[in-house]
Write a protein that holds these residues in place. Structure first.
Motif, short mmCIF file in Angstrom:
data_model
loop_
_atom_site.label_atom_id
_atom_site.label_comp_id
_atom_site.label_asym_id
_atom_site.label_seq_id
_atom_site.Cartn_x
_atom_site.Cartn_y
_atom_site.Cartn_z
N LYS A 39 19.40 49.61 43.17
CA LYS A 39 19.88 50.98 43.10
C LYS A 39 18.65 51.81 43.42
O LYS A 39 17.80 52.05 42.55
N GLU A 42 15.97 53.57 41.14
CA GLU A 42 16.10 53.15 39.75
C GLU A 42 15.69 51.70 39.53
O GLU A 42 15.00 51.36 38.58
N ARG A 43 16.16 50.80 40.41
CA ARG A 43 15.81 49.38 40.24
C ARG A 43 15.89 48.65 41.58
O ARG A 43 16.73 48.97 42.43
N ASN A 75 22.42 47.11 34.45
CA ASN A 75 22.30 48.09 33.35
C ASN A 75 21.16 47.82 32.36
O ASN A 75 20.83 48.68 31.57
N ASP A 77 17.38 47.56 30.85
CA ASP A 77 16.32 48.50 31.19
C ASP A 77 14.95 47.86 31.38
O ASP A 77 13.95 48.56 31.49
N ILE A 118 12.02 47.71 37.55
CA ILE A 118 12.98 48.68 37.02
C ILE A 118 12.18 49.91 36.60
O ILE A 118 11.07 49.77 36.05
N GLN A 119 12.72 51.05 36.89
CA GLN A 119 12.03 52.33 36.64
C GLN A 119 11.33 52.38 35.27
O GLN A 119 11.93 52.01 34.25
N LEU A 201 10.74 51.31 44.19
CA LEU A 201 12.09 51.17 43.61
C LEU A 201 13.18 51.09 44.69
O LEU A 201 14.31 51.55 44.48
#
Lengths: 239, 239
Positions: A39, A42-43, A75, A77, A118-119, A201
């Motif tokens: 994404k 974000e990741r 999803n 983190d 991942i962010q 990212l």
């Protein structure tokens, strides 16, 4: 067989995979062994696989079709949790297939390299085993290899440290791959290479390298030639 | 484990073996893996072994204590027949031990490289399997490796042909060994090296190479340094 290598550096990550799959020498074909999950912003995660292709595809299916309201690579983190999700997918396939494979005399056998960022977290790489457990790269051993790993290990051992620049590490991965392809017919082009600069990212530097790729052709020719040259320059033994 | 390599050239033969044996990492010791059998002026044969040490020692015992009035490595008049004698010794050990080993869950497992020269014949090298059968080097593939063969294979593939001079082939074997030692802790010094110039019919150039050997130290240092240097000289990829 397969050869995949991933390197974790201060500047980011490098992933490189060949694409030759064989079930005996009369059943050789090409399958991509690198899958990107992202994404952008974000990741960004990359998965590379060696071993039974059916198991690999089933694992990827579960990653792409997570149960609703459960942890998924989309999803969680942090990357440790994502690696656990991948390990759980391996276990799910094992629970379904291992017994049946055994009846056909086939071992449940898969090796995965899974890494990314991942962010808000540092990028990293995990190696995931058939049992679904995993290890993370360390400062002392900043790379993982799966598949036909031995031919291409010496050059990695001589060149790679955490502080190697990203492009140099990519060059080293390609030389490691070239040595493997030269010595083992079960590893072959095209290659998938992802160069991931930390904090991007997104998988914006993803390349497919085939016979026509000028850079890989140059590596292949120059490296062999220069190797023979430095070989010739070293004195012969005296007895 | 073990790493042994033998090369057959127009000028003669090269044999190189490490000496590390392990039964698990807490049982590492040194055993010579190269044995010379010779009647100077008439025959010179070298045997190198990988796999179960007890099997290797039993095979050597049978070679050194032939049945009276039967073919032995000391009386056959060509190397093919001598390789058959070695293969028969492997089968004799297997007939005695394989069943019993199996009860302890141990596979009957041995790989041998056997080569040399008998007066009036060309020098050559055979690889002998656990089943006692064997293959000979060819012009296209003039070398055999046993044990941890993969790390050191790329440099052999890039350098060795039948017409490589004997000393250069010895240098290449040492570089191949150095790469293996660097990447695999189960392979280690001292090394046994035999350089056999065709028609000498004696093992007159037999060396033990340990940590103090200046030539191997030089190879170890220079090769790594020059590799990193040519690596640095190749352009980085552009994306």
């Amino acid at each position: 067989m397969t050869y995949c290598v991933a390197i974790s550096l201060d500047e980011g990550l490098v992933f490189l995979a060949d694409s030759r799959t064989n079930a005996g020498v009369d059943a050789v074909s090409n399958y991509r062994k690198m899958t990107i999950f992202q994404k952008p912003g974000e990741r960004m995660m990359a998965l590379m696989s060696a071993g039974n292709l059916a198991i690999t595809q089933a694992v990827k299916h579960y990653l792409n079709h997570p149960e609703p309201d459960s942890p998924s690579i989309w999803n969680v983190d942090n990357l440790f949790d994502a690696a656990q999700v991948v390990g759980d997918a391996v276990r799910k396939v094992r629970d379904r297939d291992a017994e049946e494979l055994k009846k056909s005399g086939i071992e449940f056998n898969i090796s995965l390299i899974f890494g990314g960022q991942i962010q808000g977290q540092a990028p990293t790489i995990y190696q995931i085993y058939s049992a679904g457990n995993f290890i993370e790269v360390t400062a002392e051993t900043p790379y993982f290899q799966i598949g036909e790993a031995k031919y291409g290990k010496p050059i990695l051992d001589r060149v790679i440290t955490r502080s190697t620049p990203l492009k140099e590490a990519a060059k080293c991965a390609l030389i490691s791959m070239d040595s493997t392809i030269k010595s083992n017919i079960s590893v072959g082009l095209p290659l998938d290479m992802l160069i991931y600069p930390k904090d991007e990212l997104a998988a914006s530097h993803l390349m497919v390298i085939d016979e026509k790729n000028e850079y890989f052709k140059m590596i292949h020719e120059i490296w062999g030639k220069r190797l023979r040259q430095i070989f010739a320059e070293i004195d012969d033994p005296v007895w």
